[in-house]
Design a protein around this motif. Structure first.
Motif, mmCIF file in Angstrom:
data_model
loop_
_atom_site.group_PDB
_atom_site.id
_atom_site.type_symbol
_atom_site.label_atom_id
_atom_site.label_comp_id
_atom_site.label_asym_id
_atom_site.label_seq_id
_atom_site.Cartn_x
_atom_site.Cartn_y
_atom_site.Cartn_z
ATOM 1 N N GLY A 11 7.503 50.111 -115.936
ATOM 2 C CA GLY A 11 8.118 49.203 -114.916
ATOM 3 C C GLY A 11 7.108 48.098 -114.612
ATOM 4 N N GLY A 12 6.042 47.843 -115.699
ATOM 5 C CA GLY A 12 5.217 46.681 -115.451
ATOM 6 C C GLY A 12 5.745 45.589 -116.702
ATOM 7 N N HIS A 13 4.652 44.641 -116.720
ATOM 8 C CA HIS A 13 4.638 43.420 -117.495
ATOM 9 C C HIS A 13 3.555 43.472 -118.408
ATOM 10 C CE1 HIS A 13 7.513 42.452 -114.461
ATOM 11 N NE2 HIS A 13 6.682 42.436 -113.453
ATOM 12 N N ALA A 14 3.950 42.668 -119.725
ATOM 13 C CA ALA A 14 2.888 42.775 -120.682
ATOM 14 C C ALA A 14 2.459 41.383 -121.051
ATOM 15 C CB ALA A 14 3.247 43.373 -122.012
ATOM 16 N N LEU A 15 1.183 41.106 -121.629
ATOM 17 C CA LEU A 15 0.677 39.863 -122.210
ATOM 18 C C LEU A 15 0.480 40.125 -123.576
ATOM 19 C CD1 LEU A 15 -0.176 36.870 -121.885
ATOM 20 C CD2 LEU A 15 -2.321 37.644 -120.999
ATOM 21 N N LEU A 16 1.058 39.401 -124.194
ATOM 22 C CA LEU A 16 0.883 39.532 -125.701
ATOM 23 C C LEU A 16 -0.184 38.162 -126.289
ATOM 24 C CD1 LEU A 16 4.470 40.099 -127.033
ATOM 25 C CD2 LEU A 16 2.817 41.869 -126.047
ATOM 26 N N GLU A 34 3.969 31.191 -124.711
ATOM 27 C CA GLU A 34 2.794 30.298 -124.735
ATOM 28 C C GLU A 34 2.222 30.090 -123.297
ATOM 29 O OE1 GLU A 34 2.171 27.961 -128.782
ATOM 30 O OE2 GLU A 34 4.068 27.227 -127.667
ATOM 31 N N ILE A 35 2.389 30.948 -122.278
ATOM 32 C CA ILE A 35 2.353 30.868 -120.956
ATOM 33 C C ILE A 35 0.836 30.105 -120.682
ATOM 34 C CG2 ILE A 35 0.871 33.084 -120.830
ATOM 35 C CD1 ILE A 35 2.039 33.351 -118.005
ATOM 36 N N ASN A 36 -0.365 30.195 -121.484
ATOM 37 C CA ASN A 36 -1.637 29.303 -121.300
ATOM 38 C C ASN A 36 -1.532 27.981 -121.706
ATOM 39 O OD1 ASN A 36 -1.469 30.340 -124.097
ATOM 40 N ND2 ASN A 36 -3.792 30.539 -124.115
ATOM 41 N N PHE A 64 13.303 44.267 -114.351
ATOM 42 C CA PHE A 64 12.871 43.171 -114.513
ATOM 43 C C PHE A 64 11.584 43.294 -115.072
ATOM 44 C CE2 PHE A 64 9.900 39.817 -113.046
ATOM 45 C CZ PHE A 64 10.475 38.575 -113.627
ATOM 46 N N PHE A 65 11.549 42.914 -116.764
ATOM 47 C CA PHE A 65 10.514 42.966 -117.333
ATOM 48 C C PHE A 65 9.929 41.633 -117.944
ATOM 49 C CE2 PHE A 65 9.256 44.768 -121.817
ATOM 50 C CZ PHE A 65 7.969 44.855 -121.183
ATOM 51 N N LEU A 66 8.870 41.345 -117.693
ATOM 52 C CA LEU A 66 8.311 39.770 -118.250
ATOM 53 C C LEU A 66 7.298 40.026 -119.207
ATOM 54 C CD1 LEU A 66 7.838 36.449 -116.206
ATOM 55 C CD2 LEU A 66 5.856 37.490 -117.977
ATOM 56 N N LEU A 67 7.596 39.440 -120.412
ATOM 57 C CA LEU A 67 6.396 39.561 -121.511
ATOM 58 C C LEU A 67 6.186 38.220 -121.909
ATOM 59 C CD1 LEU A 67 8.411 41.832 -123.893
ATOM 60 C CD2 LEU A 67 6.067 42.075 -123.379
ATOM 61 N N ALA A 68 4.930 37.915 -121.749
ATOM 62 C CA ALA A 68 4.193 36.566 -121.967
ATOM 63 C C ALA A 68 3.435 36.456 -123.372
ATOM 64 C CB ALA A 68 3.300 36.148 -120.721
ATOM 65 N N THR A 69 3.593 35.428 -123.966
ATOM 66 C CA THR A 69 2.639 35.194 -125.102
ATOM 67 C C THR A 69 1.644 34.143 -124.768
ATOM 68 O OG1 THR A 69 4.141 33.627 -126.140
ATOM 69 C CG2 THR A 69 4.851 35.740 -126.401
#
Length: 326
Positions: free
Chosen positions: A41-46, A116-118, A150-155
């Motif tokens: 139930g969390g989110h991940a940063l790739l 490309e969140i950064n 709600f699952f957010l995946l950021a790269t």
């Protein structure tokens, strides 16, 4: 939830991996960690250099889970309202009455790719904080609930790449896992070249729906963990704090340690990994396997560590070696 329901859900997990494997070659550990974040139930940063199929992995996961999916391309000129939404003035042509209506932004989806969140400044990155932690968005004093799950995946590309902005610590801490993607092996890369340059494209079939994901998230929290392992996780997280740590590596090179959220994340992730493998009890191996992804963005090292090319992963390795299971 009956035993038959549990069995049915667990049987879908290998099917899900098989469908994703039609498109994504190798990267098994990366896929497992992404699924762990989903079940927990969390989110991940790739993080990885361009061209390692980060975006493709998320798109394929969206196809295989049949979740409402939105992609947000983060750019230097992206504004918070481009993510969250905005109010527009509407007029009822029959009565002439005017009122403001909130138009939902792309954050209102079950699976969101922050690509490309950064590459966007911290002001815009911060627009995700409330959504990731609270599961809702506040605009003009009104709360708007996000869909569940709600699952957010950021790269993101590595910070060394030009044109990037480091994510603030508060933003990083909202990510359950910080997943690093490396280059494929020679055979995997050969398979990629063979499978992506022909005329035939793999078709990914939906395997999990939104209700399946919600039930798996509930089931994850029911996985058991022994008091000894809970105490181990507590000691491990507390040992990341330089002021009170007895681990020589942390005392010499640590600048800032992890908070209680790290312990919660590690326990939930260990439970999710156990469930992915068809077990209903978390083990020490589950904790050790996920400790780097849980802690690498929550342990900050000092300038001495940077001078010696030491990384947070080195700190996690030292912690796992020094902290015993009692």
């Amino acid at each position: 939830m009956t035993e038959q329901d549990v069995t049915r859900l667990l049987q879908k997990i290998p099917q899900l991996k098989q469908e994703i494997g039609k498109v994504i070659v190798g990267q098994q550990q990366v896929l497992d960690e992404v699924l762990v974040a989903l079940l927990a139930g969390g989110h991940a940063l790739l993080e990885g250099v361009p061209g390692l199929a980060k975006t493709l992995l998320v798109r394929t996961l969206a196809q295989a889970t049949d979740l409402p999916f939105r992609r947000i391309q983060f750019t230097p000129d992206l504004m918070p309202t481009d993510i969250l939404g905005t109010e527009v003035l509407e007029e009822d042509h029959g009565t002439g009455h005017r009122s403001f209506k909130f138009n939902e932004g792309p954050i209102f989806a079950s699976l969101v790719l922050a690509d490309e969140i950064n590459r966007t400044p911290p002001k815009t990155q911060a627009a995700l904080l409330e959504a990731m932690q609270e599961g809702h968005v506040t605009y003009a004093g009104q709360e708007h609930a996000l869909p569940k799950p709600f699952f957010l995946l950021a790269t993101q590309n590595p910070i060394e790449q030009s044109g990037t902005y480091p994510l603030p610590e508060a933003q990083l801490d909202r990510f359950l896992l910080y997943v690093r993607i490396g280059y494929p092996t020679e055979q995997e890369e050969l398979a990629v070249l063979s499978g992506t340059t022909g005329a035939v494209r793999a078709e990914v079939r939906p395997t999990l729906g939104g209700e399946d994901v919600r039930q798996l998230q509930v089931l994850t929290r029911q996985v058991s963990i022994s008091p000894e392992l809970l105490a181990f996780v507590n000691r491990l997280v507390r040992a990341t704090r330089p002021a009170t740590s007895e681990v020589p590596f942390i005392k010499e090179y640590g600048r800032w340690g992890a908070g209680p959220r790290a312990g919660q994340a590690l326990i939930l992730c260990a439970k999710a990994r156990a469930l992915l493998q068809g077990r209903f009890a978390a083990t020490l191996e589950d904790i050790r396997a996920l400790a780097p992804a849980v802690l690498r963005h929550r342990v900050l090292l000092n300038f001495n560590a940077e001078a010696e090319n030491l990384t947070p992963d080195d700190a996690v390795a030292a912690l796992l070696k020094a902290i015993p299971v009692q």
